[in-house]
Design a protein around this motif. Sequence first.
Motif, PDB file in Angstrom:
ATOM      1  N   SER A   1       0.821  -1.211   0.000  1.00 53.58           N
ATOM      2  CA  SER A   1       0.000   0.000   0.000  1.00 53.58           C
ATOM      3  C   SER A   1       0.855   1.260   0.000  1.00 53.58           C
ATOM      4  CB  SER A   1      -0.941   0.003   1.208  1.00 53.58           C
ATOM      5  OG  SER A   1      -1.895  -1.013   1.069  1.00 53.58           O
TER       6      SER A   1
ATOM      7  N   HIS B   1     -16.308   5.544  -1.785  1.00 51.55           N
ATOM      8  CA  HIS B   1     -15.083   5.675  -2.574  1.00 51.55           C
ATOM      9  C   HIS B   1     -14.429   6.998  -2.218  1.00 51.55           C
ATOM     10  CE1 HIS B   1     -18.056   7.629  -5.306  1.00 51.55           C
ATOM     11  NE2 HIS B   1     -17.045   8.477  -5.536  1.00 51.55           N
TER      12      HIS B   1
ATOM     13  N   PHE C   1     -12.853   4.596 -12.264  1.00 56.06           N
ATOM     14  CA  PHE C   1     -12.615   3.966 -10.971  1.00 56.06           C
ATOM     15  C   PHE C   1     -11.488   2.945 -11.068  1.00 56.06           C
ATOM     16  CE2 PHE C   1     -16.959   5.414 -10.199  1.00 56.06           C
ATOM     17  CZ  PHE C   1     -16.869   5.869  -8.894  1.00 56.06           C
TER      18      PHE C   1
ATOM     19  N   GLU D   1      -8.887   0.479  -7.903  1.00 57.18           N
ATOM     20  CA  GLU D   1      -8.809   0.098  -6.493  1.00 57.18           C
ATOM     21  C   GLU D   1      -7.391   0.185  -5.980  1.00 57.18           C
ATOM     22  OE1 GLU D   1     -10.352  -3.864  -6.155  1.00 57.18           O
ATOM     23  OE2 GLU D   1     -12.430  -3.196  -6.376  1.00 57.18           O
ATOM     24  N   ASP D   2      -7.277   0.451  -4.677  1.00 56.32           N
ATOM     25  CA  ASP D   2      -5.957   0.365  -4.048  1.00 56.32           C
ATOM     26  C   ASP D   2      -5.684  -1.116  -3.749  1.00 56.32           C
ATOM     27  OD1 ASP D   2      -7.107  -0.373  -1.570  1.00 56.32           O
ATOM     28  OD2 ASP D   2      -6.397   1.398  -0.517  1.00 56.32           O
TER      29      ASP D   2
ATOM     30  N   ASN E   1      -5.921  -2.873  -1.262  1.00 57.64           N
ATOM     31  CA  ASN E   1      -6.862  -3.498  -0.335  1.00 57.64           C
ATOM     32  C   ASN E   1      -8.292  -3.518  -0.852  1.00 57.64           C
ATOM     33  OD1 ASN E   1      -5.220  -4.062   2.173  1.00 57.64           O
ATOM     34  ND2 ASN E   1      -4.657  -1.966   1.679  1.00 57.64           N
ATOM     35  N   GLY E   2      -8.485  -3.126  -2.092  1.00 56.79           N
ATOM     36  CA  GLY E   2      -9.817  -3.133  -2.674  1.00 56.79           C
ATOM     37  C   GLY E   2     -10.631  -1.887  -2.390  1.00 56.79           C
ATOM     38  N   GLN E   3      -9.998  -0.842  -1.814  1.00 54.48           N
ATOM     39  CA  GLN E   3     -10.699   0.418  -1.567  1.00 54.48           C
ATOM     40  C   GLN E   3     -10.953   1.104  -2.909  1.00 54.48           C
ATOM     41  OE1 GLN E   3     -12.016   2.126   1.176  1.00 54.48           O
ATOM     42  NE2 GLN E   3     -12.759   3.424  -0.475  1.00 54.48           N
ATOM     43  N   PRO E   4     -12.210   1.367  -3.257  1.00 54.44           N
ATOM     44  CA  PRO E   4     -12.502   2.035  -4.526  1.00 54.44           C
ATOM     45  C   PRO E   4     -11.976   3.471  -4.542  1.00 54.44           C
ATOM     46  CG  PRO E   4     -14.482   1.041  -3.578  1.00 54.44           C
ATOM     47  CD  PRO E   4     -13.428   1.009  -2.536  1.00 54.44           C
TER      48      PRO E   4
ATOM     49  N   GLU F   1     -11.501   6.943  -7.219  1.00 57.56           N
ATOM     50  CA  GLU F   1     -12.027   7.538  -8.436  1.00 57.56           C
ATOM     51  C   GLU F   1     -11.118   8.673  -8.882  1.00 57.56           C
ATOM     52  OE1 GLU F   1     -16.043   9.930  -9.981  1.00 57.56           O
ATOM     53  OE2 GLU F   1     -15.833   9.406  -7.862  1.00 57.56           O
TER      54      GLU F   1
END
Length: 129
Positions: free
Chosen positions: A20, A78, A115, A117-118, A120-123, A125
């Motif tokens: 990350s 997001h 869009f 994702e990081d 960790n799956g965080q959306p 935009e």
Amino acid sequence: MLNIQKIHHVAILTDDYEKSKKFYTEILGFEIINEVYREERKSYKLDLAVNGQYQIELFSFPDYRERGSYPESKGLRHLAFQVDDVASSIVFLRDKGVKVEDMRIDAYTNKKFTFFEDPNGQPLELYEM
């Protein structure tokens, strides 16, 4: 009245700190303000500057998991970042191996956005102004 002046920071949790950290600094280009390892928590806290105005706090925890408690269960839908050119940003991210959706047009504003994702799956935009 509270007299809120601006957003100070957004906090993001991660289960893979190094991945990350690399994503937010090397791919998104955020500047490290401060990095602390908190021994008592066995976790890192990384403060990042977004264009010198905003701050993201990246937290790692050894027992990271999806949270089912309030307010985390409501979640952050997001996090959006303003860019000058969505199309070139998509190319840049894809060149870095980031999976990015195709560009869309906002039906109400006619602005371009996409869009991705990081780690960790965080959306996230990107929105073109």
